[in-house]
Scaffold this motif. Sequence first.
Motif, PDB file in Angstrom:
ATOM      1  N   THR A 166       0.743  -1.127  -0.011  1.00  0.00           N
ATOM      2  CA  THR A 166       0.058  -0.084  -0.038  1.00  0.00           C
ATOM      3  C   THR A 166       0.843   1.179  -0.166  1.00  0.00           C
ATOM      4  O   THR A 166       2.027   1.077   0.278  1.00  0.00           O
ATOM      5  CB  THR A 166      -1.059   0.011   1.274  1.00  0.00           C
ATOM      6  OG1 THR A 166      -0.163   0.022   2.596  1.00  0.00           O
ATOM      7  CG2 THR A 166      -1.860  -1.225   1.273  1.00  0.00           C
ATOM      8  N   THR A 167       0.266   2.431  -0.326  1.00  0.00           N
ATOM      9  CA  THR A 167       0.960   3.666  -0.292  1.00  0.00           C
ATOM     10  C   THR A 167       1.610   3.856   1.189  1.00  0.00           C
ATOM     11  O   THR A 167       2.718   4.266   1.172  1.00  0.00           O
ATOM     12  CB  THR A 167      -0.004   4.747  -0.673  1.00  0.00           C
ATOM     13  OG1 THR A 167      -0.430   4.642  -1.905  1.00  0.00           O
ATOM     14  CG2 THR A 167       0.818   6.216  -0.719  1.00  0.00           C
ATOM     15  N   LYS A 168       0.754   3.609   2.191  1.00  0.00           N
ATOM     16  CA  LYS A 168       1.299   3.668   3.498  1.00  0.00           C
ATOM     17  C   LYS A 168       2.440   2.937   3.799  1.00  0.00           C
ATOM     18  O   LYS A 168       3.282   3.615   4.806  1.00  0.00           O
ATOM     19  CB  LYS A 168      -0.116   3.479   4.457  1.00  0.00           C
ATOM     20  CG  LYS A 168       0.394   3.724   5.881  1.00  0.00           C
ATOM     21  CD  LYS A 168      -0.891   3.546   6.787  1.00  0.00           C
ATOM     22  CE  LYS A 168      -0.558   3.655   8.418  1.00  0.00           C
ATOM     23  NZ  LYS A 168      -1.849   3.657   9.085  1.00  0.00           N
ATOM     24  N   GLU A 169       2.319   1.793   3.428  1.00  0.00           N
ATOM     25  CA  GLU A 169       3.708   0.847   3.649  1.00  0.00           C
ATOM     26  C   GLU A 169       4.772   1.508   3.098  1.00  0.00           C
ATOM     27  O   GLU A 169       5.851   1.138   3.635  1.00  0.00           O
ATOM     28  CB  GLU A 169       3.066  -0.807   3.327  1.00  0.00           C
ATOM     29  CG  GLU A 169       2.074  -1.379   4.151  1.00  0.00           C
ATOM     30  CD  GLU A 169       1.541  -2.547   3.505  1.00  0.00           C
ATOM     31  OE1 GLU A 169       1.049  -3.499   4.103  1.00  0.00           O
ATOM     32  OE2 GLU A 169       1.611  -2.661   2.257  1.00  0.00           O
ATOM     33  N   LEU A 170       4.818   1.604   1.843  1.00  0.00           N
ATOM     34  CA  LEU A 170       5.772   2.076   1.089  1.00  0.00           C
ATOM     35  C   LEU A 170       6.393   3.413   1.715  1.00  0.00           C
ATOM     36  O   LEU A 170       7.613   3.661   2.206  1.00  0.00           O
ATOM     37  CB  LEU A 170       5.408   2.391  -0.369  1.00  0.00           C
ATOM     38  CG  LEU A 170       5.292   1.180  -1.306  1.00  0.00           C
ATOM     39  CD1 LEU A 170       4.782   1.632  -2.551  1.00  0.00           C
ATOM     40  CD2 LEU A 170       6.557   0.560  -1.647  1.00  0.00           C
ATOM     41  N   ALA A 171       5.548   4.402   2.064  1.00  0.00           N
ATOM     42  CA  ALA A 171       5.805   5.569   2.639  1.00  0.00           C
ATOM     43  C   ALA A 171       6.697   5.438   4.244  1.00  0.00           C
ATOM     44  O   ALA A 171       7.713   6.084   4.486  1.00  0.00           O
ATOM     45  CB  ALA A 171       4.640   6.744   2.811  1.00  0.00           C
ATOM     46  N   THR A 219       6.556  10.880   2.807  1.00  0.00           N
ATOM     47  CA  THR A 219       5.013  11.221   2.837  1.00  0.00           C
ATOM     48  C   THR A 219       4.328  10.261   1.853  1.00  0.00           C
ATOM     49  O   THR A 219       4.931   9.822   0.865  1.00  0.00           O
ATOM     50  CB  THR A 219       4.876  12.532   2.685  1.00  0.00           C
ATOM     51  OG1 THR A 219       5.213  12.700   1.365  1.00  0.00           O
ATOM     52  CG2 THR A 219       5.449  13.430   3.620  1.00  0.00           C
ATOM     53  N   GLU A 220       3.030  10.023   2.078  1.00  0.00           N
ATOM     54  CA  GLU A 220       2.311   9.346   1.112  1.00  0.00           C
ATOM     55  C   GLU A 220       2.217  10.148  -0.511  1.00  0.00           C
ATOM     56  O   GLU A 220       2.124   9.498  -1.386  1.00  0.00           O
ATOM     57  CB  GLU A 220       1.100   8.980   1.559  1.00  0.00           C
ATOM     58  CG  GLU A 220       0.936   8.091   2.833  1.00  0.00           C
ATOM     59  CD  GLU A 220      -0.239   7.736   3.220  1.00  0.00           C
ATOM     60  OE1 GLU A 220      -1.443   7.835   2.540  1.00  0.00           O
ATOM     61  OE2 GLU A 220      -0.615   7.138   4.450  1.00  0.00           O
ATOM     62  N   ARG A 221       2.325  11.467  -0.142  1.00  0.00           N
ATOM     63  CA  ARG A 221       2.091  12.427  -1.382  1.00  0.00           C
ATOM     64  C   ARG A 221       3.256  11.974  -2.281  1.00  0.00           C
ATOM     65  O   ARG A 221       3.302  12.011  -3.550  1.00  0.00           O
ATOM     66  CB  ARG A 221       2.121  13.874  -0.893  1.00  0.00           C
ATOM     67  CG  ARG A 221       1.860  14.546  -2.181  1.00  0.00           C
ATOM     68  CD  ARG A 221       1.716  16.165  -1.804  1.00  0.00           C
ATOM     69  NE  ARG A 221       0.455  16.256  -1.107  1.00  0.00           N
ATOM     70  CZ  ARG A 221       0.036  17.464  -0.702  1.00  0.00           C
ATOM     71  NH1 ARG A 221       0.914  18.635  -0.876  1.00  0.00           N
ATOM     72  NH2 ARG A 221      -1.257  17.583   0.058  1.00  0.00           N
ATOM     73  N   THR A 222       4.427  11.764  -1.573  1.00  0.00           N
ATOM     74  CA  THR A 222       5.738  11.685  -2.351  1.00  0.00           C
ATOM     75  C   THR A 222       5.562  10.232  -3.081  1.00  0.00           C
ATOM     76  O   THR A 222       6.166  10.115  -4.243  1.00  0.00           O
ATOM     77  CB  THR A 222       7.135  11.555  -1.231  1.00  0.00           C
ATOM     78  OG1 THR A 222       7.134  12.875  -0.612  1.00  0.00           O
ATOM     79  CG2 THR A 222       8.274  11.340  -1.956  1.00  0.00           C
ATOM     80  N   ILE A 223       5.050   9.251  -2.347  1.00  0.00           N
ATOM     81  CA  ILE A 223       5.057   7.805  -3.028  1.00  0.00           C
ATOM     82  C   ILE A 223       4.014   8.055  -4.280  1.00  0.00           C
ATOM     83  O   ILE A 223       4.362   7.665  -5.315  1.00  0.00           O
ATOM     84  CB  ILE A 223       4.478   6.945  -2.165  1.00  0.00           C
ATOM     85  CG1 ILE A 223       5.322   6.508  -0.770  1.00  0.00           C
ATOM     86  CG2 ILE A 223       4.074   5.521  -2.814  1.00  0.00           C
ATOM     87  CD1 ILE A 223       6.732   6.276  -1.176  1.00  0.00           C
ATOM     88  N   HIS A 224       2.933   8.765  -4.039  1.00  0.00           N
ATOM     89  CA  HIS A 224       2.251   9.218  -5.355  1.00  0.00           C
ATOM     90  C   HIS A 224       2.979   9.618  -6.461  1.00  0.00           C
ATOM     91  O   HIS A 224       2.729   9.093  -7.549  1.00  0.00           O
ATOM     92  CB  HIS A 224       0.849   9.874  -4.972  1.00  0.00           C
ATOM     93  CG  HIS A 224      -0.200   8.996  -4.501  1.00  0.00           C
ATOM     94  ND1 HIS A 224      -0.944   8.138  -4.800  1.00  0.00           N
ATOM     95  CD2 HIS A 224      -0.494   9.118  -3.075  1.00  0.00           C
ATOM     96  CE1 HIS A 224      -1.608   7.737  -3.891  1.00  0.00           C
ATOM     97  NE2 HIS A 224      -1.471   8.161  -2.828  1.00  0.00           N
TER      98      HIS A 224
END
Length: 333
Positions: free
Chosen positions: A20-25, A31-36
Amino acid sequence: MRADRLIRILLLLQNQERLTTKELAQQLEVTERTIHRDMEALSVAGIPVVARRGKYGGWQLMENYRTRLTGLKKEEIMSLFLSPSQQLLKDLGYLQEWTEAREKLIASIPKNLHSEVKDVTNRLHIDSSAWRPSTEVIQMFELLHQAVWDQHKLKIKYERADGTVVTRIVEPLGLVAKGNTWYVVAAVEGEIRNYKASRVITAEKLDEPFERPDDFELASYWQESKQQFIRSLPSYEAQVEVSPDILARLKFTGRFVKIEDLKKQEGSWISVKLNFDTEEEAKSFILGFGNQIRVIQPLQLKEQIIQVARSIIDFYNHDGVHSKESKHGHDES
């Protein structure tokens, strides 16, 4: 660097299939925005990353896609030679295999890195054991270890901390080493619980397999379980002043006490906030230092210590009188 982070995302998705985005962050500490934004960059670069929705959703690579970006940097190679706990490897029966794998890894790296790899083992050593050797004997460890891999239920007899013995049918999901202490993480009647391996008195493998929960991750579960346990621990704070003469000793008596705050002033008593599990532990600890610690707060603790000190004086005064009477009686006979 962003390029390194993109490569790490690619390798993480390849090795773990879906995150998930949270797990990668959390893993990359961004931040999750950076992952996106990173995912958009990978997509623009032609990497087939897709987002799945739903309960088991997350980011993943298109099926059959594999990257060839598997070259290791010097620092990554050196990190592989940090020594794990050899006692834990021995418990698991992997010590010989680890030793042989390490030799194969040395043989496979470029020769110009051999001396630096040797320096890692000479300059960094990790010892996870306690100063006092553990006296715990885990009679059932081999069976517990095998059951984790076989996915067969176990019937165990387990001794609780209070000494009572219970019988349980468990589904062993994993083993966790906290320091040099092993715990069995197992599902029991729909709940996941922790059992100290040394308290498993007997274990019997049943001819009944079980299915592991699809969403169970041992490391994440243990981290959450550990934090929950820490939050549940009792806490008793005491504000005291200590003599400078015992400051060094105070810092090395951490079995039952934690130093929360320390304000040192040259040539005077030192203000210290101490945290204990219970009031009884606070009394015993402070009394052990005699007139070198004085309690400021709470007042109730101060009063109780005064009462205990008086009772000790009364006890020895009475004991002295009793000794004189016994001696006098012996002379008369």
